[in-house]
Design a protein around this motif. Structure first.
Motif, PDB file in Angstrom:
ATOM      1  N   MET A 182      33.049 124.520   1.887  1.00 49.75           N
ATOM      2  CA  MET A 182      32.704 124.412   3.297  1.00 49.75           C
ATOM      3  C   MET A 182      33.985 124.216   4.120  1.00 49.75           C
ATOM      4  SD  MET A 182      29.454 124.606   3.994  1.00 49.75           S
ATOM      5  CE  MET A 182      27.834 124.432   3.256  1.00 49.75           C
ATOM      6  N   ARG A 183      34.022 124.848   5.253  1.00 50.10           N
ATOM      7  CA  ARG A 183      35.172 124.701   6.152  1.00 50.10           C
ATOM      8  C   ARG A 183      34.665 124.381   7.538  1.00 50.10           C
ATOM      9  NH1 ARG A 183      37.967 128.702   9.069  1.00 50.10           N
ATOM     10  NH2 ARG A 183      36.779 130.289   7.920  1.00 50.10           N
ATOM     11  N   LYS A 184      35.189 123.337   8.137  1.00 54.90           N
ATOM     12  CA  LYS A 184      34.777 122.906   9.464  1.00 54.90           C
ATOM     13  C   LYS A 184      35.559 123.693  10.514  1.00 54.90           C
ATOM     14  CE  LYS A 184      34.717 118.739  12.380  1.00 54.90           C
ATOM     15  NZ  LYS A 184      35.041 117.290  12.413  1.00 54.90           N
ATOM     16  N   VAL A 185      34.803 124.326  11.451  1.00 63.42           N
ATOM     17  CA  VAL A 185      35.473 125.108  12.495  1.00 63.42           C
ATOM     18  C   VAL A 185      34.811 124.818  13.838  1.00 63.42           C
ATOM     19  CG1 VAL A 185      36.076 126.968  10.883  1.00 63.42           C
ATOM     20  CG2 VAL A 185      33.968 127.108  12.205  1.00 63.42           C
ATOM     21  N   PRO A 186      35.580 124.951  14.954  1.00 66.39           N
ATOM     22  CA  PRO A 186      34.962 124.837  16.281  1.00 66.39           C
ATOM     23  C   PRO A 186      33.958 125.974  16.479  1.00 66.39           C
ATOM     24  CG  PRO A 186      37.351 124.624  16.422  1.00 66.39           C
ATOM     25  CD  PRO A 186      37.045 125.088  15.036  1.00 66.39           C
ATOM     26  N   VAL A 187      32.880 125.714  17.190  1.00 72.30           N
ATOM     27  CA  VAL A 187      31.833 126.727  17.335  1.00 72.30           C
ATOM     28  C   VAL A 187      32.343 127.985  18.039  1.00 72.30           C
ATOM     29  CG1 VAL A 187      29.906 125.106  17.251  1.00 72.30           C
ATOM     30  CG2 VAL A 187      30.988 125.632  19.452  1.00 72.30           C
ATOM     31  N   ASN A 188      33.274 127.813  18.977  1.00 72.99           N
ATOM     32  CA  ASN A 188      33.751 129.003  19.700  1.00 72.99           C
ATOM     33  C   ASN A 188      34.720 129.835  18.867  1.00 72.99           C
ATOM     34  OD1 ASN A 188      35.896 127.276  19.768  1.00 72.99           O
ATOM     35  ND2 ASN A 188      35.972 127.073  22.002  1.00 72.99           N
ATOM     36  N   GLU A 189      35.039 129.358  17.640  1.00 75.22           N
ATOM     37  CA  GLU A 189      35.864 130.136  16.729  1.00 75.22           C
ATOM     38  C   GLU A 189      35.057 130.630  15.530  1.00 75.22           C
ATOM     39  OE1 GLU A 189      39.293 127.951  15.560  1.00 75.22           O
ATOM     40  OE2 GLU A 189      39.860 127.401  17.634  1.00 75.22           O
ATOM     41  N   ALA A 190      33.746 130.415  15.584  1.00 78.24           N
ATOM     42  CA  ALA A 190      32.906 130.720  14.430  1.00 78.24           C
ATOM     43  C   ALA A 190      32.202 132.063  14.534  1.00 78.24           C
ATOM     44  CB  ALA A 190      31.856 129.614  14.256  1.00 78.24           C
ATOM     45  N   ILE A 191      32.454 132.820  15.590  1.00 73.24           N
ATOM     46  CA  ILE A 191      31.760 134.097  15.780  1.00 73.24           C
ATOM     47  C   ILE A 191      32.078 135.032  14.616  1.00 73.24           C
ATOM     48  CG2 ILE A 191      31.553 136.134  17.266  1.00 73.24           C
ATOM     49  CD1 ILE A 191      32.293 134.261  19.632  1.00 73.24           C
ATOM     50  N   GLY A 212      26.933 127.590   7.169  1.00 75.29           N
ATOM     51  CA  GLY A 212      26.752 127.010   5.839  1.00 75.29           C
ATOM     52  C   GLY A 212      25.635 126.009   5.723  1.00 75.29           C
ATOM     53  N   HIS A 213      24.877 125.776   6.786  1.00 77.71           N
ATOM     54  CA  HIS A 213      23.841 124.746   6.731  1.00 77.71           C
ATOM     55  C   HIS A 213      22.809 124.991   7.821  1.00 77.71           C
ATOM     56  CE1 HIS A 213      25.710 122.571  10.236  1.00 77.71           C
ATOM     57  NE2 HIS A 213      26.751 123.247   9.796  1.00 77.71           N
ATOM     58  N   ASP A 214      21.581 124.497   7.596  1.00 78.01           N
ATOM     59  CA  ASP A 214      20.568 124.545   8.648  1.00 78.01           C
ATOM     60  C   ASP A 214      20.964 123.611   9.785  1.00 78.01           C
ATOM     61  OD1 ASP A 214      19.083 126.234   7.082  1.00 78.01           O
ATOM     62  OD2 ASP A 214      17.650 124.722   6.427  1.00 78.01           O
ATOM     63  N   ILE A 215      20.571 123.969  10.996  1.00 80.77           N
ATOM     64  CA  ILE A 215      20.765 123.093  12.153  1.00 80.77           C
ATOM     65  C   ILE A 215      19.408 122.867  12.797  1.00 80.77           C
ATOM     66  CG2 ILE A 215      21.804 122.883  14.447  1.00 80.77           C
ATOM     67  CD1 ILE A 215      24.205 124.424  13.417  1.00 80.77           C
ATOM     68  N   ILE A 216      19.092 121.591  13.000  1.00 78.68           N
ATOM     69  CA  ILE A 216      17.768 121.195  13.460  1.00 78.68           C
ATOM     70  C   ILE A 216      17.772 120.907  14.957  1.00 78.68           C
ATOM     71  CG2 ILE A 216      15.854 119.589  13.107  1.00 78.68           C
ATOM     72  CD1 ILE A 216      16.621 121.365  10.701  1.00 78.68           C
ATOM     73  N   LYS A 217      16.703 121.345  15.616  1.00 78.68           N
ATOM     74  CA  LYS A 217      16.500 121.029  17.034  1.00 78.68           C
ATOM     75  C   LYS A 217      15.379 120.002  17.125  1.00 78.68           C
ATOM     76  CE  LYS A 217      15.027 123.167  21.416  1.00 78.68           C
ATOM     77  NZ  LYS A 217      14.628 124.447  22.060  1.00 78.68           N
ATOM     78  N   ILE A 218      15.641 118.908  17.833  1.00 79.91           N
ATOM     79  CA  ILE A 218      14.646 117.844  17.978  1.00 79.91           C
ATOM     80  C   ILE A 218      14.393 117.576  19.457  1.00 79.91           C
ATOM     81  CG2 ILE A 218      14.090 115.412  17.545  1.00 79.91           C
ATOM     82  CD1 ILE A 218      15.824 115.549  15.045  1.00 79.91           C
ATOM     83  N   GLU A 225      29.855 120.856  18.543  1.00 76.71           N
ATOM     84  CA  GLU A 225      31.160 121.398  18.905  1.00 76.71           C
ATOM     85  C   GLU A 225      31.861 121.990  17.693  1.00 76.71           C
ATOM     86  OE1 GLU A 225      32.212 121.801  21.886  1.00 76.71           O
ATOM     87  OE2 GLU A 225      30.537 120.712  22.838  1.00 76.71           O
ATOM     88  N   HIS A 226      31.407 121.564  16.495  1.00 76.25           N
ATOM     89  CA  HIS A 226      31.937 122.087  15.238  1.00 76.25           C
ATOM     90  C   HIS A 226      30.775 122.396  14.311  1.00 76.25           C
ATOM     91  CE1 HIS A 226      35.336 119.801  16.883  1.00 76.25           C
ATOM     92  NE2 HIS A 226      36.121 120.633  16.195  1.00 76.25           N
ATOM     93  N   ILE A 227      30.955 123.372  13.435  1.00 71.26           N
ATOM     94  CA  ILE A 227      29.963 123.667  12.404  1.00 71.26           C
ATOM     95  C   ILE A 227      30.694 123.898  11.090  1.00 71.26           C
ATOM     96  CG2 ILE A 227      28.219 124.649  13.946  1.00 71.26           C
ATOM     97  CD1 ILE A 227      29.219 127.425  13.127  1.00 71.26           C
ATOM     98  N   TYR A 228      29.924 123.918   9.994  1.00 72.86           N
ATOM     99  CA  TYR A 228      30.501 124.219   8.689  1.00 72.86           C
ATOM    100  C   TYR A 228      30.249 125.682   8.345  1.00 72.86           C
ATOM    101  CZ  TYR A 228      31.368 119.310   7.597  1.00 72.86           C
ATOM    102  OH  TYR A 228      31.844 118.023   7.595  1.00 72.86           O
ATOM    103  N   ILE A 229      31.302 126.347   7.938  1.00 72.82           N
ATOM    104  CA  ILE A 229      31.225 127.732   7.482  1.00 72.82           C
ATOM    105  C   ILE A 229      31.197 127.729   5.958  1.00 72.82           C
ATOM    106  CG2 ILE A 229      32.423 129.955   7.417  1.00 72.82           C
ATOM    107  CD1 ILE A 229      31.174 129.159  10.125  1.00 72.82           C
TER     108      ILE A 229
END
Length: 343
Positions: A1-10, A15-21, A51-55
């Motif tokens: 897994m690599r952590k990247v800023p979302v605006n660089e992840a296009i 690498g993981h589910d993201i939940i909306k609550i 602001e960051h996600i895992y790739i």
């Protein structure tokens, strides 16, 4: 897994589910593992506070949370278990049919003592129904070391599967009702209807009921008669107190049955006897079962219809959780009554 800023992840693989609550309204999966991030996704992710996600970057020594949870669930599953698809890094174990839930509690403790591994279950010896969720497992981080998963898999399956469901057997059930007052027509029997109702959820087949006087010899003779006619299970009602005319325990002993215990650490239902004539269980049920909704009998019926041989240590363990709170709204068996830790 690599952590990247979302605006660089296009163009990268999430690498993981993201939940909306939405508090009090909704919990859903907004982004799915494996989804390729687009420019349109960036503001949506930021709206979710990301602001960051895992790739995802595959590696031989790391296992993704979904795969890890699925492997643990598969290793832990014995007969009678279906599995859900991995979701949010979690897999649920689901009953394939009605029956008795069996949890290997010591193994469960060993598994949960491992770092980053979680396995949660319903109570052991719980009656469950088809498609009921029984347990769930996951790992805490998004990826875990392969060696940790392999260690947990061994604990999930050895020496027995961690979770299984035993099907109920359609036992032929005979009822012997004791008491001079009932035998000679002074009062009307109420046990026959109660017992029929209690055995029906387990597929019990009502054989017949006989009413006898307070005589140990006659009670013993009726036990032998029913066994000779093919009874798989005998319930004897009444005559279980310490009154001088209550002789049901003497009748059970006179039949030559092996008495497991007389007097259970359960309230209500303490004046209860369990014995075995060969493989046939014999339950002496006190009069309290007529007016108390659930007693010792109800705690043991699932195990009897799953054809488990109940021993004295099983009964001793019932004391922890054996006090019924007699709630105004009863939720048994989804309550603490009879849920001893190790039985």
């Amino acid at each position: 897994m690599r952590k990247v800023p979302v605006n660089e992840a296009i163009g990268q693989v999430l690498g993981h589910d993201i939940i909306k609550i939405i508090p009090g309204r909704e919990k859903c999966r907004a982004f799915r593992r494996g989804q390729i991030i687009t420019a349109a996704d960036v503001p949506l992710l930021q709206d979710l506070g990301k602001e960051h996600i895992y790739i995802w970057e595959a590696g031989e020594e790391l296992i993704h949370e979904d795969e890890a949870a699925l492997r643990l669930a598969q290793s832990a599953s014995g007969p009678g278990i279906n599995l859900s698809e991995p979701s949010h890094g979690r897999v649920n174990l689901i009953a394939a049919y009605d029956g008795l839930l069996k949890i290997q509690v010591d193994q469960l403790h060993w598994i949960n003592n491992l770092d980053s591994v979680i396995f949660a279950t319903l109570h052991n010896n719980r009656t469950v129904v088809k498609e009921q969720k029984l347990a769930g497992t996951r790992v805490v981080p998004i990826t875990v070391e392969r060696s940790l998963v392999e260690e947990a898999e061994k604990l999930c399956s050895n020496p027995r599967p961690l979770v299984l469901v035993k099907p109920f057997k359609n036992l032929w059930t005979a009822v012997i009702t004791t008491g001079n007052e009932v035998c000679y027509g002074r009062i009307k029997d109420g046990f026959g209807r109660v017992i029929r109702k209690k055995i029906t959820p387990f597929g019990g087949r009502f054989m017949s009921q006989t009413i006898v006087p307070d005589s140990p010899e006659i009670i013993a003779a009726e036990i032998h008669r029913f066994i000779g006619e093919g009874a798989d299970f005998i319930i004897i009602t009444g005559g279980m107190s310490v009154d001088p005319d209550d002789v049901t325990p003497l009748g059970i002993k006179a039949s030559g049955a092996e008495v497991v215990f007389y007097g259970a650490p359960v309230l209500p239902g303490s004046q209860f006897m369990l014995a075995y004539q060969g493989h046939v269980p014999i339950c002496g049920v006190p009069g309290g079962a007529l007016y108390s909704k659930f007693t010792t009998l109800d705690l043991l019926l699932p195990r009897i219809f799953a054809e488990e041989r109940i021993n004295r240590s099983d009964i001793v363990a019932l004391g922890h959780g054996g006090f019924c709170e007699e709630c105004k709204v009863c939720h048994f068996p989804a309550c603490p009554f009879g849920k001893a830790t190790y039985v």
